[in-house]
Design a protein around this motif. Structure first.
Motif, PDB file in Angstrom:
ATOM      1  N   ASP A  15      66.137 -50.732 139.601  1.00  0.00           N
ATOM      2  CA  ASP A  15      66.922 -51.201 138.469  1.00  0.00           C
ATOM      3  C   ASP A  15      66.055 -52.083 137.587  1.00  0.00           C
ATOM      4  N   GLY A  16      66.255 -52.007 136.295  1.00  0.00           N
ATOM      5  CA  GLY A  16      65.512 -52.833 135.350  1.00  0.00           C
ATOM      6  C   GLY A  16      66.357 -53.060 134.121  1.00  0.00           C
ATOM      7  N   LYS A  17      65.910 -53.927 133.233  1.00  0.00           N
ATOM      8  CA  LYS A  17      66.710 -54.254 132.054  1.00  0.00           C
ATOM      9  C   LYS A  17      66.750 -53.109 131.055  1.00  0.00           C
ATOM     10  N   ASN A  20      68.312 -48.437 132.593  1.00  0.00           N
ATOM     11  CA  ASN A  20      68.805 -48.554 133.966  1.00  0.00           C
ATOM     12  C   ASN A  20      70.051 -47.718 134.235  1.00  0.00           C
ATOM     13  N   SER A  21      70.547 -46.973 133.240  1.00  0.00           N
ATOM     14  CA  SER A  21      71.651 -46.044 133.502  1.00  0.00           C
ATOM     15  C   SER A  21      71.146 -44.914 134.397  1.00  0.00           C
ATOM     16  N   LYS A  22      71.988 -44.459 135.297  1.00  0.00           N
ATOM     17  CA  LYS A  22      71.598 -43.411 136.241  1.00  0.00           C
ATOM     18  C   LYS A  22      72.414 -42.145 135.971  1.00  0.00           C
ATOM     19  N   SER A  23      71.757 -41.102 135.492  1.00  0.00           N
ATOM     20  CA  SER A  23      72.445 -39.824 135.343  1.00  0.00           C
ATOM     21  C   SER A  23      72.316 -39.042 136.646  1.00  0.00           C
ATOM     22  N   PHE A  24      73.265 -38.140 136.883  1.00  0.00           N
ATOM     23  CA  PHE A  24      73.208 -37.340 138.106  1.00  0.00           C
ATOM     24  C   PHE A  24      73.918 -36.018 137.871  1.00  0.00           C
ATOM     25  N   ALA A  25      73.632 -35.065 138.728  1.00  0.00           N
ATOM     26  CA  ALA A  25      74.264 -33.748 138.636  1.00  0.00           C
ATOM     27  C   ALA A  25      74.214 -33.092 140.004  1.00  0.00           C
ATOM     28  N   PHE A  26      75.172 -32.209 140.246  1.00  0.00           N
ATOM     29  CA  PHE A  26      75.186 -31.438 141.484  1.00  0.00           C
ATOM     30  C   PHE A  26      74.606 -30.057 141.213  1.00  0.00           C
ATOM     31  N   GLY A  27      73.683 -29.633 142.061  1.00  0.00           N
ATOM     32  CA  GLY A  27      73.097 -28.317 141.931  1.00  0.00           C
ATOM     33  C   GLY A  27      73.906 -27.275 142.681  1.00  0.00           C
ATOM     34  N   GLY A  37      65.310 -44.035 135.615  1.00  0.00           N
ATOM     35  CA  GLY A  37      64.482 -44.174 134.423  1.00  0.00           C
ATOM     36  C   GLY A  37      63.368 -45.190 134.578  1.00  0.00           C
ATOM     37  N   SER A  38      62.568 -45.299 133.532  1.00  0.00           N
ATOM     38  CA  SER A  38      61.441 -46.229 133.508  1.00  0.00           C
ATOM     39  C   SER A  38      61.787 -47.410 132.609  1.00  0.00           C
ATOM     40  N   PRO A  39      61.943 -48.608 133.160  1.00  0.00           N
ATOM     41  CA  PRO A  39      62.272 -49.778 132.338  1.00  0.00           C
ATOM     42  C   PRO A  39      61.049 -50.282 131.579  1.00  0.00           C
ATOM     43  N   GLY A 393      68.663 -56.690 125.668  1.00  0.00           N
ATOM     44  CA  GLY A 393      68.665 -55.564 126.583  1.00  0.00           C
ATOM     45  C   GLY A 393      67.275 -54.987 126.758  1.00  0.00           C
ATOM     46  N   ASN A 394      66.495 -54.947 125.676  1.00  0.00           N
ATOM     47  CA  ASN A 394      65.100 -54.533 125.761  1.00  0.00           C
ATOM     48  C   ASN A 394      64.233 -55.772 125.917  1.00  0.00           C
TER      49      ASN A 394
END
Length: 436
Positions: A15-17, A20-27, A37-39, A393-394
């Motif tokens: 997690d970072g500032k 930091n949102s986490k997307s996901f999907a089911f295959g 992501g890369s903060p 935020g940044n």
């Protein structure tokens, strides 16, 4: 409706500032794919985003950031270490969707920022506004997408070395080392969500294609902001993009041209399709949801004409904007340095970007003790401001690579222009605050 209490499948993800949102999907394999992501902008250390930033070795960082991880969703209480590191070398990919024809995940990456701020000798404001592209890729196991070392230039149509790693707007990456995008969208449009159209309500040209909700730019200043739209990407019979795109829905900002993101009335975010083939679009500023549906050529044309007439901005409805800095002040050494190093994030008029970069206009910090403002530039706000003081935020980088004279001129300009005429700052005052 939920039939049982929630259960934690994965926790403790990096997690970072930033990002930091986490997307996901089911295959189709039943596995859960999660993006971390890369903060960071381009892994430029404490000077990331600042003039002269130098890239660091990202090997250890990329072991836990900038990639996709695959998990078994049937196992509870997992950590990131329990997942399989599926791909690496990307900045942030929130848009992800499975294509049933090509049997592959497609993603759209958010590109880096601040090219002209980091290296003003080789990049112009135009370069900063238009580069790099937001890139569509196929998500492949073991793939490396080239961040932070490279970016894709949609104008030169080439993968380039970033300035933090020795790039100069001409040096190209090793051919074939990293994949080129399947579709390159304009810079800073900020892709948030993507979905393929499998319905039958829309005209045939849209069937099987991808729709992407772009949140719109915040960092094209001093150029106008852009990209607040829903865009369509046609796919061929093999389930692959044709390499082109078109804007499908626009007009969300409610104003034709603007440089301050907060002047946009709406900013697209979420996108999904209902069982009847209608599109649903959400946005982040007012919480509005639109349903977009097709009624046939003549009725659709009439509806568009009526909507355009109703939405046409009147002179009295123009968004309020902060007064522009006096021309003489903007042309001063401090004003020119501010435009070069600060305006992309804090805006030329000091209005900032809500949730990302704080406004300087009316800021108590700017108008307060000069030593505090100097420390913010030398150390960054995380170290210079009290722990209870909310920052952006940044993460703002340190600008300690600037000379005492340069920092004094920037702080003086900022305080005079945005701090209600607060006192000037001398190079000696900067030197006194610079860490020994």
């Amino acid at each position: 409706m939920p039939r049982s209490a929630q259960e934690t499948v994965i926790s403790g993800l990096a997690d970072g500032k930033q990002h930091n949102s986490k997307s996901f999907a089911f295959g189709p394999d039943g596995q859960l794919y999660v993006e971390v992501g890369s903060p960071s902008n381009a892994y430029g250390g404490v000077h990331d985003r600042a003039r002269g930033a130098r890239g660091e070795d990202p090997t250890e960082f990329l072991a836990t950031h900038g990639g996709w991880w695959r998990f078994d969703p049937d196992k509870l209480s997992q950590t990131q270490a329990d997942g399989y590191h599926y791909s690496t070398g990307h900045r942030h990919m929130l848009s992800v969707a499975w294509n049933p024809i090509s049997k592959a995940f497609f993603v759209v990456q958010m590109g880096r920022d601040n090219l002209s701020t980091v290296d003003p000798e080789h990049y112009t404001d135009e370069d900063n506004a238009e580069k790099p592209s937001e890139d569509m890729f196929v998500l492949r196991e073991g793939a490396n997408y080239g961040w932070p070392f490279t970016y894709y230039d949609p104008i030169q149509k080439a993968r380039m070395i970033g300035p933090e790693y020795g790039g100069d707007n001409a040096k190209r990456a090793e051919a074939g080392k990293y994949p080129d995008p399947l579709v390159a969208f304009p810079g800073h449009w900020a892709p948030l969500q993507m979905a393929f159209y499998s319905g039958e309500q829309f005209p045939e040209k849209y069937r099987g294609g991808a729709f992407i909700a772009f949140h719109g730019s915040w960092n094209r200043a001093p150029k106008p902001q852009d990209g607040y739209n829903v865009t369509f990407v046609p796919f061929d019979d093999n389930g692959m993009p044709r390499g082109t795109y078109e804007v499908f829905a626009s007009g969300f900002p409610g104003v034709a041209q603007f440089t301050r993101p907060q002047d946009a009335k709406y900013r697209p975010a979420g996108l999904a399709f209902g069982p009847d083939g209608s599109m649903y679009v959400t946005e982040t500023e007012k919480g509005r949801v639109w349903r977009i549906f097709y009624t046939g050529g003549k009725r659709a044309a009439a509806a568009r004409a009526a909507t355009t007439a109703a939405a046409a901005p009147r002179a009295s409805a123009a968004p309020a904007t902060a007064p522009k800095p006096a021309a003489a002040a903007a042309e001063s050494p401090g004003g020119k340095l501010y435009a070069l190093a600060c305006a992309t994030c804090h805006m030329p008029d000091g209005s900032g970007v809500p949730g990302l970069q704080p406004a300087l206009m009316g800021s108590k910090v700017v108008a307060g003790p000069p030593a505090t403002v100097v420390k913010v530039l030398l150390l960054g706000p995380e170290k210079a401001l009290p722990a209870h003081k909310a920052t952006s935020g940044n993460q703002m980088p340190q600008f300690d690579s600037l000379s005492d004279e340069e920092i004094a001129s920037i702080v003086t300009y900022v305080r005079k222009t945005f701090g209600k005429g607060a006192s000037a700052v001398t190079p000696a005052q900067v030197k006194a605050q610079r860490p020994k």
